[in-house]
Design an enzyme around this catalytic site. Structure first.
Site, PDB file in Angstrom:
ATOM      1  N   GLY A   1      39.116  35.085  37.219  1.00 29.07           N
ATOM      2  CA  GLY A   1      37.732  34.701  36.946  1.00 29.07           C
ATOM      3  C   GLY A   1      37.562  33.213  36.667  1.00 29.07           C
ATOM      4  O   GLY A   1      36.601  32.581  37.121  1.00 29.07           O
ATOM      5  N   THR A   2      38.487  32.636  35.923  1.00 24.99           N
ATOM      6  CA  THR A   2      38.349  31.223  35.561  1.00 24.99           C
ATOM      7  C   THR A   2      38.395  30.351  36.808  1.00 24.99           C
ATOM      8  O   THR A   2      37.528  29.486  37.014  1.00 24.99           O
ATOM      9  CB  THR A   2      39.476  30.821  34.581  1.00 24.99           C
ATOM     10  OG1 THR A   2      39.377  31.658  33.429  1.00 24.99           O
ATOM     11  CG2 THR A   2      39.369  29.368  34.167  1.00 24.99           C
TER      12      THR A   2
ATOM     13  N   ASN B   1      30.669  38.996  27.728  1.00 19.38           N
ATOM     14  CA  ASN B   1      31.971  39.548  27.351  1.00 19.38           C
ATOM     15  C   ASN B   1      32.123  39.773  25.852  1.00 19.38           C
ATOM     16  O   ASN B   1      33.001  40.509  25.424  1.00 19.38           O
ATOM     17  CB  ASN B   1      33.098  38.639  27.850  1.00 19.38           C
ATOM     18  CG  ASN B   1      32.872  37.199  27.492  1.00 19.38           C
ATOM     19  OD1 ASN B   1      31.881  36.588  27.894  1.00 19.38           O
ATOM     20  ND2 ASN B   1      33.765  36.635  26.701  1.00 19.38           N
TER      21      ASN B   1
ATOM     22  N   GLN C   1      32.973  40.972  33.894  1.00 17.57           N
ATOM     23  CA  GLN C   1      32.961  42.148  33.007  1.00 17.57           C
ATOM     24  C   GLN C   1      32.340  43.385  33.652  1.00 17.57           C
ATOM     25  O   GLN C   1      32.437  44.478  33.086  1.00 17.57           O
ATOM     26  CB  GLN C   1      32.211  41.830  31.705  1.00 17.57           C
ATOM     27  CG  GLN C   1      32.955  40.885  30.773  1.00 17.57           C
ATOM     28  CD  GLN C   1      34.216  41.495  30.149  1.00 17.57           C
ATOM     29  OE1 GLN C   1      34.396  42.714  30.118  1.00 17.57           O
ATOM     30  NE2 GLN C   1      35.096  40.653  29.641  1.00 17.57           N
TER      31      GLN C   1
ATOM     32  N   SER D   1      37.714  39.615  38.402  1.00 17.07           N
ATOM     33  CA  SER D   1      39.074  39.439  37.893  1.00 17.07           C
ATOM     34  C   SER D   1      39.722  40.805  37.703  1.00 17.07           C
ATOM     35  O   SER D   1      39.197  41.661  36.985  1.00 17.07           O
ATOM     36  CB  SER D   1      38.991  38.699  36.557  1.00 17.07           C
ATOM     37  OG  SER D   1      40.273  38.551  36.022  1.00 17.07           O
ATOM     38  N   ALA D   2      40.900  40.998  38.340  1.00 13.79           N
ATOM     39  CA  ALA D   2      41.512  42.337  38.394  1.00 13.79           C
ATOM     40  C   ALA D   2      41.885  42.905  37.026  1.00 13.79           C
ATOM     41  O   ALA D   2      41.788  44.108  36.809  1.00 13.79           O
ATOM     42  CB  ALA D   2      42.756  42.278  39.281  1.00 13.79           C
ATOM     43  N   HIS D   3      42.300  42.024  36.102  1.00  8.83           N
ATOM     44  CA  HIS D   3      42.832  42.578  34.844  1.00  8.83           C
ATOM     45  C   HIS D   3      41.740  43.179  33.957  1.00  8.83           C
ATOM     46  O   HIS D   3      42.047  43.833  32.956  1.00  8.83           O
ATOM     47  CB  HIS D   3      43.673  41.539  34.094  1.00  8.83           C
ATOM     48  CG  HIS D   3      42.917  40.419  33.442  1.00  8.83           C
ATOM     49  ND1 HIS D   3      42.588  40.431  32.115  1.00  8.83           N
ATOM     50  CD2 HIS D   3      42.434  39.248  33.933  1.00  8.83           C
ATOM     51  CE1 HIS D   3      41.955  39.295  31.812  1.00  8.83           C
ATOM     52  NE2 HIS D   3      41.843  38.566  32.899  1.00  8.83           N
TER      53      HIS D   3
ATOM     54  N   THR E   1      50.841  30.032  48.301  1.00 14.52           N
ATOM     55  CA  THR E   1      51.338  31.327  48.798  1.00 14.52           C
ATOM     56  C   THR E   1      50.601  32.461  48.099  1.00 14.52           C
ATOM     57  O   THR E   1      50.486  32.468  46.870  1.00 14.52           O
ATOM     58  CB  THR E   1      52.860  31.424  48.542  1.00 14.52           C
ATOM     59  OG1 THR E   1      53.474  30.348  49.240  1.00 14.52           O
ATOM     60  CG2 THR E   1      53.418  32.756  49.017  1.00 14.52           C
TER      61      THR E   1
ATOM     62  N   CYS F   1      41.128  33.980  22.670  1.00 11.10           N
ATOM     63  CA  CYS F   1      41.231  32.523  22.587  1.00 11.10           C
ATOM     64  C   CYS F   1      42.579  32.098  23.131  1.00 11.10           C
ATOM     65  O   CYS F   1      43.595  32.666  22.784  1.00 11.10           O
ATOM     66  CB  CYS F   1      41.074  32.102  21.130  1.00 11.10           C
ATOM     67  SG  CYS F   1      41.305  30.347  20.930  1.00 11.10           S
TER      68      CYS F   1
END
Ligand code: PLP
Length: 378
Positions: free
Chosen positions: A71-72, A151, A179, A199-201, A237, A327
């Site tokens: 995401g970042t 979030n 989110q 974002s996958a996580h 890669t 954080c």
């Protein structure tokens, strides 16, 4: 002691099936996807298969999906390249956005002299749409960046209305959907969003992999220069197993969306109703039972000595929750979201965030621990 994980807005545990898929890719697809030999071509086909899965989930075309590290990076890519390649001079955002948006815009302001303005918000974090329209009345190439779900407090922005307002005003619209991807259906055929990020996580996939959607007419240049990976949009890669894992996690999130939502919502609502009985001064932030993400419950506890050490004491008792957003320094840094919405509030805010892996027994244990800390009965 079995720990209880209620910090699923920070990250989610990887799904076993996703892990299996990733191990399979690591073992059986060892090639570099840019190599032209068979191993390379096999790795490439894994990536292109995953791209189809992500594009189909969003009703986008495969040419609009680019894989990133999360995401970042995706937010940085959109905002920075929009300023450089699309001539955006003015950004409209909100004080409660994630730092991946706010700090990126601050750096653009510093380095490129763009203007950054903030839309007014209600105390539960909803944007004032009339104010947004007012801000959009100024003639300047503008991009609006407003997230789908916050979030920290879970508030859902009305992205359908925001998209329509932006379209009418001729402004670009970026939404940080980190989110909500995997939790709410998003149909880009009917929703005129120009850029969105995932974002996958956050949906039980691996960490360090995500994607960005770039609506087809917009041509931005690479944010990370290097090789010609991702159709020259992102050098480096490819994280083949991570990308495949993300696609698997997104597929599972889609297949199980409704049942997971029912389970998570029921757990969260049960927790909230019991919490209310625990202490009369407890407050919920955002709009959890209206326009709020069903996995997030942001709770403000009364300001006293017990609340000061709440996070620490819960951790000691085996419960993982968080004070604000995760954080990067690992320290408890307070919350820019709470500061923006409840300036100088002495209350202590804890974010509880749930997944389908949580149980009623876990929630009961958390309630018992809170009861012990506050030493009051029902
Ligand atoms: N945007 C939002 C709303 C988030 O919650 C997060 C994660 O904390 C991010 C962006 C950053 O995503 P990532 O951890 O993949 O860089």
């Amino acid at each position: 002691m079995a720990r209880i994980y209620l910090d699923n807005a920070a990250t989610t545990p990887i799904d076993e099936e996703v892990l299996e898929q990733m191990l399979h890719i690591y073992r059986d697809f060892p090639g570099n996807a840019s190599s032209i030999h068979e191993e390379g071509r096999r790795a490439r086909s894994v990536i292109e298969q995953a791209r189809k899965v992500v594009a189909r989930a969003l009703n986008a075309s495969i040419g609009e999906v680019f894989f990133t590290s999360g995401g970042t990076e995706s937010n940085n890519m959109v905002l920075k390249r929009a300023a450089i390649d699309l001539g955006i001079r003015r950004f409209i955002t909100a004080r409660t956005e994630h730092h991946a948006v706010l700090h990126t815009l601050e750096s653009l302001q510093r380095d490129r002299g763009v203007e950054v303005v903030y839309v007014r918000q209600s105390v539960d974090g909803k944007p004032d749409l009339a104010h947004l329209e007012e801000l959009l009345a100024i003639q300047s190439p503008t991009l609006v960046s407003l997230m789908h779900a916050n979030n920290e407090i879970g508030t859902l922005n009305p992205i359908v209305q925001i998209a329509a307002i932006c379209q009418r005003a001729g402004a670009l619209f970026h939404s940080d959907t980190v989110q909500t991807i995997g939790y709410y259906p998003i149909d880009l055929l009917s929703l005129p969003i120009d850029f969105l990020t995932g974002s996958a996580h956050k949906f039980h996939g691996p960490k360090g992999v995500g994607f960005v959607y770039i609506h087809q007419p917009y041509r931005i240049r690479p944010y990370i220069d290097g090789g010609s990976q991702e159709r020259t949009m992102r050098g480096g890669t490819e994280n083949v197993a991570g990308i495949a894992g993300m696609a698997k996690a997104l597929t599972l999130a889609g297949v199980h969306q409704e049942e997971r939502e029912v389970r998570i919502r029921a757990l969260r609502d049960y927790f909230a109703s019991q919490l209310k009985k625990l202490h009369p001064a407890i407050q919920f932030n955002g709009d959890p039972f209206g326009e709020g993400h069903y996995k997030i419950l942001s709770v403000s506890f009364p300001a006293d000595a017990r609340s000061d050490l709440l996070l620490l004491n819960m951790d000691i008792e085996g419960i993982a929750v968080s004070g604000g957003s995760a954080c990067s320094s690992g320290a408890e840094a307070g919350s820019h979201v709470m500061d923006a919405l409840h300036k100088n509030s002495p209350l202590k805010t804890i974010r509880f965030s749930f997944s389908h892996l949580n149980t009623v027994e876990e929630v009961d244990k958390v309630l018992a621990v809170l009861q012990k800390i506050y030493q009051i009965g029902h």
